[in-house]
Design an enzyme around this catalytic site. Structure first.
Site, PDB file in Angstrom:
ATOM      1  N   ASP A 107       0.864  -1.179   0.000  1.00 58.70           N
ATOM      2  CA  ASP A 107       0.000   0.000   0.000  1.00 58.70           C
ATOM      3  C   ASP A 107       0.908   1.240   0.000  1.00 58.70           C
ATOM      4  O   ASP A 107       1.389   1.662  -1.043  1.00 58.70           O
ATOM      5  CB  ASP A 107      -0.892  -0.112   1.241  1.00 58.70           C
ATOM      6  CG  ASP A 107      -1.950   0.949   1.337  1.00 58.70           C
ATOM      7  OD1 ASP A 107      -2.611   1.215   0.334  1.00 58.70           O
ATOM      8  OD2 ASP A 107      -2.122   1.514   2.442  1.00 58.70           O
ATOM      9  N   LYS A 135      -1.169  -1.564  -4.685  1.00 57.98           N
ATOM     10  CA  LYS A 135      -1.973  -0.342  -4.824  1.00 57.98           C
ATOM     11  C   LYS A 135      -1.016   0.815  -5.108  1.00 57.98           C
ATOM     12  O   LYS A 135      -0.657   1.569  -4.195  1.00 57.98           O
ATOM     13  CB  LYS A 135      -2.640  -0.039  -3.474  1.00 57.98           C
ATOM     14  CG  LYS A 135      -4.105  -0.372  -3.367  1.00 57.98           C
ATOM     15  CD  LYS A 135      -4.643   0.253  -2.078  1.00 57.98           C
ATOM     16  CE  LYS A 135      -5.612  -0.632  -1.367  1.00 57.98           C
ATOM     17  NZ  LYS A 135      -6.080  -0.070  -0.085  1.00 57.98           N
TER      18      LYS A 135
HETATM   19  P1  IMP Z   1       1.956  -0.491   3.815  1.00 58.47           P
HETATM   20  O1  IMP Z   1       3.064  -0.568   4.813  1.00 58.47           O
HETATM   21  O2  IMP Z   1       1.252   0.832   3.854  1.00 58.47           O
HETATM   22  O3  IMP Z   1       2.359  -0.862   2.412  1.00 58.47           O
HETATM   23  O4  IMP Z   1       0.844  -1.454   4.318  1.00 58.47           O
HETATM   24  C1  IMP Z   1       0.823  -2.764   4.082  1.00 58.47           C
HETATM   25  C2  IMP Z   1      -0.207  -3.400   4.992  1.00 58.47           C
HETATM   26  O5  IMP Z   1      -1.402  -2.609   5.087  1.00 58.47           O
HETATM   27  C3  IMP Z   1      -0.661  -4.703   4.415  1.00 58.47           C
HETATM   28  O6  IMP Z   1       0.134  -5.761   4.835  1.00 58.47           O
HETATM   29  C4  IMP Z   1      -2.079  -4.818   4.942  1.00 58.47           C
HETATM   30  O7  IMP Z   1      -2.072  -5.432   6.216  1.00 58.47           O
HETATM   31  C5  IMP Z   1      -2.558  -3.410   5.103  1.00 58.47           C
HETATM   32  N1  IMP Z   1      -3.439  -2.967   4.008  1.00 58.47           N
HETATM   33  C6  IMP Z   1      -3.215  -1.989   3.098  1.00 58.47           C
HETATM   34  N2  IMP Z   1      -4.225  -1.861   2.229  1.00 58.47           N
HETATM   35  C7  IMP Z   1      -5.132  -2.788   2.587  1.00 58.47           C
HETATM   36  C8  IMP Z   1      -6.411  -3.191   2.037  1.00 58.47           C
HETATM   37  O8  IMP Z   1      -6.946  -2.666   1.034  1.00 58.47           O
HETATM   38  N3  IMP Z   1      -7.038  -4.201   2.697  1.00 58.47           N
HETATM   39  C9  IMP Z   1      -6.512  -4.824   3.789  1.00 58.47           C
HETATM   40  N4  IMP Z   1      -5.330  -4.494   4.310  1.00 58.47           N
HETATM   41  C10 IMP Z   1      -4.642  -3.494   3.725  1.00 58.47           C
END
Ligand code: IMP
Ligand code: MG
Length: 185
Positions: A107, A135
């Protein structure tokens, strides 16, 4: 009591589409690692990657060792906190190993960037990233995704391991969560 489906806006990927894509990824990964010296250390990021992890690793044709981590950059809502904590570390020493990180979704990129750097500092031989979902519109830090299941728009996805506040992980498909469920959080 409402059924889980009452919270789903629409199905994004069906069980069949997920199965087809995970098989393709396993084939590609097996080909890329066919000459490795030591077993590939497949590191699943709990809890979200559990279903994806088992589907990908069961079809790898190279020797593998299972390992798991729990890393948290997420609170019980849809906004990342930007800080990463390792709540459960590997059982194996990553030094000199070829590591494949298996994650549910990239994300902001915060979690994965932190983990890749962490394993490079621990002197892993190589670190690659396999993520079910990407994403890109939400990215805050750059992360190289070596194996990506599906690129998705900026919607909140649940099912097939992914949760919202620990719910909906056991849906067998990937669905878009209705905005009304998390609006105002
Ligand atoms: P990042 O560190 O922002 O890339 O977040 C990654 C984590 O956010 C993932 O391992 C998920 O646990 C959570 N996450 C981000 N987007 C979503 C989503 O659309 N649905 C469920 N979990 C999400
Ligand atoms: Mg996760």
């Amino acid at each position: 009591m409402k059924s889980k489906e009452d919270y789903i806006e629409r199905v994004l990927y069906t069980e069949e589409e997920i199965a087809k894509r995970t098989k393709e990824l396993s084939t590609q990964i097996s080909e890329d690692y066919k000459d490795i010296a030591k077993p590939l250390l497949t590191v699943g990021i709990l809890n979200g990657a559990v279903m994806f992890y088992t589907d990908v690793v069961r079809r790898l044709t190279v020797p593998v060792q299972f390992d798991f981590m729990i890393a948290s950059s997420y609170d019980e809502n849809t906004h990342t906190s930007g800080k990463v904590n390792i709540l459960k570390n590997l059982d194996n020493d990553p030094k000199g190993r070829d590591i494949l990180l298996i994650e549910d979704i990239i994300d902001s990129g915060t979690t994965m960037k932190y983990l890749v750097n962490y394993f490079m500092e621990k002197k892993a031989n190589s670190v690659k990233v396999c993520s079910l979902l990407n994403k890109p519109s939400r990215r805050k830090v750059e992360v190289k995704i070596d194996y990506c299941g599906f690129e998705i728009p900026d919607e909140f996805i649940v099912g097939y391991g992914l949760d919202f506040a620990q719910h909906y992980r056991n849906l067998p498909y990937l669905g878009v969560l209705k905005r009304s469920v998390y609006a105002g959080k």
